[in-house]
Design an enzyme around this catalytic site. Sequence first.
Site, short mmCIF file in Angstrom:
data_model
loop_
_atom_site.label_atom_id
_atom_site.label_comp_id
_atom_site.label_asym_id
_atom_site.label_seq_id
_atom_site.Cartn_x
_atom_site.Cartn_y
_atom_site.Cartn_z
N LYS A 126 0.84 -1.21 0.00
CA LYS A 126 0.00 0.00 0.00
C LYS A 126 0.88 1.26 0.00
O LYS A 126 0.62 2.21 -0.74
CB LYS A 126 -0.94 -0.01 1.22
CG LYS A 126 -2.08 -1.02 1.06
CD LYS A 126 -2.85 -1.27 2.35
CE LYS A 126 -3.89 -2.38 2.13
NZ LYS A 126 -4.60 -2.78 3.34
N GLN B 72 -4.70 -1.46 9.50
CA GLN B 72 -4.64 -2.80 8.90
C GLN B 72 -5.26 -3.83 9.85
O GLN B 72 -4.95 -3.87 11.04
CB GLN B 72 -3.18 -3.15 8.58
CG GLN B 72 -3.00 -4.45 7.83
CD GLN B 72 -3.55 -4.41 6.40
OE1 GLN B 72 -3.64 -3.37 5.77
NE2 GLN B 72 -3.96 -5.56 5.91
N ASP C 20 -11.08 2.84 4.14
CA ASP C 20 -11.47 1.43 4.06
C ASP C 20 -12.97 1.29 3.83
O ASP C 20 -13.44 0.22 3.44
CB ASP C 20 -11.12 0.72 5.38
CG ASP C 20 -9.89 -0.15 5.28
OD1 ASP C 20 -9.62 -0.66 4.18
OD2 ASP C 20 -9.21 -0.31 6.31
N1 GUN Z 1 -6.80 -6.77 6.00
C1 GUN Z 1 -7.08 -7.49 4.90
N2 GUN Z 1 -7.73 -6.75 4.01
C2 GUN Z 1 -7.88 -5.51 4.55
C3 GUN Z 1 -8.45 -4.29 4.09
O1 GUN Z 1 -9.00 -4.18 3.00
N3 GUN Z 1 -8.36 -3.25 4.94
C4 GUN Z 1 -7.79 -3.35 6.16
N4 GUN Z 1 -7.78 -2.27 6.93
N5 GUN Z 1 -7.24 -4.46 6.61
C5 GUN Z 1 -7.28 -5.54 5.81
#
Ligand code: GUN
Length: 299
Positions: A60, A104, A127
Amino acid sequence: MQFEPTAGGALKIDGRRTAKDVRARIKTDVSALLADGIQPGLAVVLVGEDPASAIYVRNKIRACERAGIRSVAHRLSADTSADALMSLLDDLNADPTIDGILVQLPLPDHLDTDAVIAKVRQDKDVDGFALGNLGALTAGQPGLVACTPAGVMEMLGRYFAQIGESMSGKHAVVIGRSVTVGKPMALLLLQANCTVTVCHSRTPDTAAHVRRADIVVAAAGRPELVKADWLKPGAAVIDVGIHRREDGSLCGDVEFEPATQVAGGISPVPGGVGPMTIAMLLDNTLVACRRRRRDVAHP
Ligand code: GUN
């Protein structure tokens, strides 16, 4: 950009290429903002040392750099207290240079995930997990949409444009009802005027529903659950699953090779939904930036 056929005949709904296209558009949009002295900023918070999460976070951050978005990673130890995490989120919520905040998941067990999600300002919740953003989606109002379902819609939109059909009136079957994928997915398909069926682990005969589907979104989290003989010929199939087989290779929730001989279009794993999720995160950060710094926005 055009999707190419697979060996089986179905068009490959290529997430890697679509994501590249989306990222190029975002980069151009970010350049326009930079020319006005505005740089979108994303904060990514990682608590603990989960190796998969660490890789996601690194990807990311790297994607942000390439798009011209400023990114700040906060890597906290696994024993970080709720107070310390909440205090960091208070600071990020108040920071005018931060447009998006992503915590995350999964979080270590001692932290309350719902409370952490609720702490993030709704207009920085890139998100799309906050109750306010889920509510906005339900009501058909502007908000931030969860990245994975948003990415699936982008892929489906391009696929149906290429084959010269509309999604309106199509029967869509979503397999899976998670808050992060299945539920928002169903709402987005409904917004696109599909007739939507949601199947889940307690559905007695998911195959029977899938056989009537023009669009299948498989987000069950079960390796190769969806068989080729479940599919209506010509169906558009998007595979959200990703699993590692015992031999180390990757597969999705759909048995890919046989399905390519029945489907009209199908997304591969890897190279399908995965790359789109990050592209849509960048897009959400850009959208959040424009909305919050509206005085200089490029609509
Ligand atoms: N963990 C796995 N996929 C995601 C996501 O799309 N967002 C977040 N914040 N954590 C994740």
